[in-house]
Design a protein around this motif. Structure first.
Motif, PDB file in Angstrom:
ATOM      1  N   LYS A   1       3.982   5.394  -8.965  1.00  0.00           N
ATOM      2  CA  LYS A   1       4.183   5.042  -8.602  1.00  0.00           C
ATOM      3  C   LYS A   1       4.431   4.700  -7.221  1.00  0.00           C
ATOM      4  O   LYS A   1       4.209   3.549  -7.233  1.00  0.00           O
ATOM      5  N   LYS A   2       5.397   5.488  -6.668  1.00  0.00           N
ATOM      6  CA  LYS A   2       5.791   5.487  -5.599  1.00  0.00           C
ATOM      7  C   LYS A   2       4.775   5.873  -4.835  1.00  0.00           C
ATOM      8  O   LYS A   2       4.874   6.124  -3.175  1.00  0.00           O
TER       9      LYS A   2
ATOM     10  N   CYS B   1      -0.880   0.691  -7.172  1.00  0.00           N
ATOM     11  CA  CYS B   1       0.160   1.186  -6.301  1.00  0.00           C
ATOM     12  C   CYS B   1       0.179   1.849  -5.316  1.00  0.00           C
ATOM     13  O   CYS B   1       1.060   1.995  -4.793  1.00  0.00           O
ATOM     14  N   TYR B   2      -0.225   3.181  -6.277  1.00  0.00           N
ATOM     15  CA  TYR B   2       0.426   4.805  -5.255  1.00  0.00           C
ATOM     16  C   TYR B   2      -1.121   4.098  -3.437  1.00  0.00           C
ATOM     17  O   TYR B   2      -0.856   4.247  -2.695  1.00  0.00           O
ATOM     18  N   GLN B   3      -1.508   4.030  -4.053  1.00  0.00           N
ATOM     19  CA  GLN B   3      -2.748   2.840  -3.031  1.00  0.00           C
ATOM     20  C   GLN B   3      -1.430   2.162  -1.514  1.00  0.00           C
ATOM     21  O   GLN B   3      -1.996   1.977  -0.357  1.00  0.00           O
ATOM     22  N   GLU B   4      -0.881   1.001  -2.695  1.00  0.00           N
ATOM     23  CA  GLU B   4      -0.380   0.200  -2.339  1.00  0.00           C
ATOM     24  C   GLU B   4       0.701   0.815  -0.062  1.00  0.00           C
ATOM     25  O   GLU B   4       1.017   0.777   0.297  1.00  0.00           O
ATOM     26  N   HIS B   5       1.019   1.531  -1.936  1.00  0.00           N
ATOM     27  CA  HIS B   5       2.490   2.720  -0.610  1.00  0.00           C
ATOM     28  C   HIS B   5       1.651   4.137   0.225  1.00  0.00           C
ATOM     29  O   HIS B   5       2.526   4.070   1.476  1.00  0.00           O
ATOM     30  N   GLU B   6      -0.102   3.869   0.073  1.00  0.00           N
ATOM     31  CA  GLU B   6      -0.280   5.115   1.180  1.00  0.00           C
ATOM     32  C   GLU B   6      -0.759   4.260   2.250  1.00  0.00           C
ATOM     33  O   GLU B   6      -0.607   4.178   3.770  1.00  0.00           O
ATOM     34  N   ASP B   7      -1.189   2.287   2.005  1.00  0.00           N
ATOM     35  CA  ASP B   7      -1.341   1.577   3.404  1.00  0.00           C
ATOM     36  C   ASP B   7      -0.042   0.993   3.715  1.00  0.00           C
ATOM     37  O   ASP B   7      -0.268   1.277   5.265  1.00  0.00           O
TER      38      ASP B   7
END
Length: 172
Positions: free
Chosen positions: A64-65, A159-165
């Motif tokens: 998730k992170k 969620c992981y894509q949002e953190h990556e972005d």
């Protein structure tokens, strides 16, 4: 429901961290006891059990992170539609494999409890106890993968894509 799931993932991450602290304490006790001339039995066993618990309980929180390692060589070249389809496929396969793993870990815990399996070290620890942390961690990871699959299925970014972005924006 969102608040409950996020709390579950956070709790799982906190428990994983506490097991890392427990490993540190067990090793510290072993070091100090050797200085004092005696050995505390089964510290290796306990450290191993705590490591397994930490590893499995940390899976969902890490997902998730955005902390799992992802290789973006292929997906960064895909169009938005292709990438969305690829994310759905990968999450569906991952959730399926996690379901299978959860089932087998749950059955392993049940068999260990049924047959009264104990560890082979100095301390005869019932194996279903440390195995339960692996099962619970995998089950929470399974829930997180299904959660992400539903999220992406509704057209949102994982969620992981949002953190990556977010991380990529901070680098610039």
């Amino acid at each position: 429901m969102r608040r409950f799931l996020d709390g579950l993932y956070r709790l799982s991450g906190v428990l994983a961290g506490l097991f890392i602290v427990a490993i540190t304490l067990v090793i510290l006790v072993q070091i100090v006891s050797r200085w004092m001339g005696f050995i505390v039995p089964s510290t290796d066993d306990l450290s191993g059990f705590f490591l397994a618990a930490s590893s499995f309980l940390g899976l969902a929180y890490t997902l998730k992170k955005g902390g799992h390692i992802r290789v973006n060589l292929v997906i960064q070249r895909l169009s938005t539609t292709q990438r969305h389809g690829q994310e759905l496929m990968v999450l569906a396969i991952g959730a399926s494999l996690a379901t299978l793993m959860s089932w087998h870990l749950g059955y392993m815990v049940y068999e260990s409890w049924l047959f009264d399996d104990v560890s082979v070290g100095y301390l005869p620890i019932p194996l279903w106890i440390p195995q339960s942390s692996m099962f619970i961690g995998m089950l929470i990871f399974n829930i997180a993968l299904v959660d992400e699959l539903i999220r992406v299925g509704r057209g949102n970014k994982p969620c992981y894509q949002e953190h990556e972005d977010k991380f990529n924006l901070e680098e610039v």
